[in-house]
Design an enzyme around this catalytic site. Sequence first.
Site, PDB file in Angstrom:
ATOM      1  CG  ASN A  78      -2.076  -1.114   0.837  1.00 13.36           C
ATOM      2  OD1 ASN A  78      -2.916  -0.910  -0.020  1.00 13.36           O
ATOM      3  ND2 ASN A  78      -2.002  -2.267   1.481  1.00 13.36           N
ATOM      4  CG  HIS A 108      24.366   4.639   5.809  1.00 17.17           C
ATOM      5  ND1 HIS A 108      25.192   5.018   4.781  1.00 17.17           N
ATOM      6  CD2 HIS A 108      23.099   4.828   5.365  1.00 17.17           C
ATOM      7  CE1 HIS A 108      24.456   5.438   3.763  1.00 17.17           C
ATOM      8  NE2 HIS A 108      23.182   5.330   4.083  1.00 17.17           N
ATOM      9  CB  ALA A 162       0.186  -1.696  13.372  1.00 21.79           C
TER      10      ALA A 162
END
Length: 197
Positions: A78, A108, A162
């Site tokens: 989405n 990094h 979530a």
Amino acid sequence: MSFFKRYTFLQLLSLVFCKIRTRFIFENARIIRFPIDIRGKKFIKVSKGFTTGVGCRIEAYPENNQTTLFFGENFQMNDYVHITAMKKVHIGNNVLIASKVYISDCSHGSYAGNQDDSNPNSIPKDRPLYSKSVIIEDNVWIGEFVSILPGVTIGKGTIIGANSVVSKSLPENVIAVGSPAKAIKQFDFEIQQWVKI
């Protein structure tokens, strides 16, 4: 609900435009909603049924000029999903990703607690990139705002709640939540129910 009742006339026109434009980007894709940011397209493999929301960013920066980002069949992400691959990100079939999800096989610098660790006095953007493959198996569902970090495998049929941060691999057929994400339920095929672990 009828397809035409879900969208306004202008939204339908936008979908038609996106559908036509999709064919020029990835031939196998179902629909790409624009805008989208695609970097290193020749190192990305898209399978039949590929679908995106708006504002997504997918990028491949291989170390050895090989395909590093793989999408299985019937993949759907989405809005505002960011996926980056340097070594290998392999996403299986029938994977569903909610909005604002981040998936990366690189960072990094290295922070593993060994001789390869990056010095905090160095400039973060100048630290050598560190990469470890990410595998997301078939039928995985990833919720909103999830981050999936380098070196992770997510087993088949697993659901990520979530706002979770997945920093370690997860087995098949579990529901995992939290930061770091931990399995809290597993599907019991004998009784056909999700049970607490």
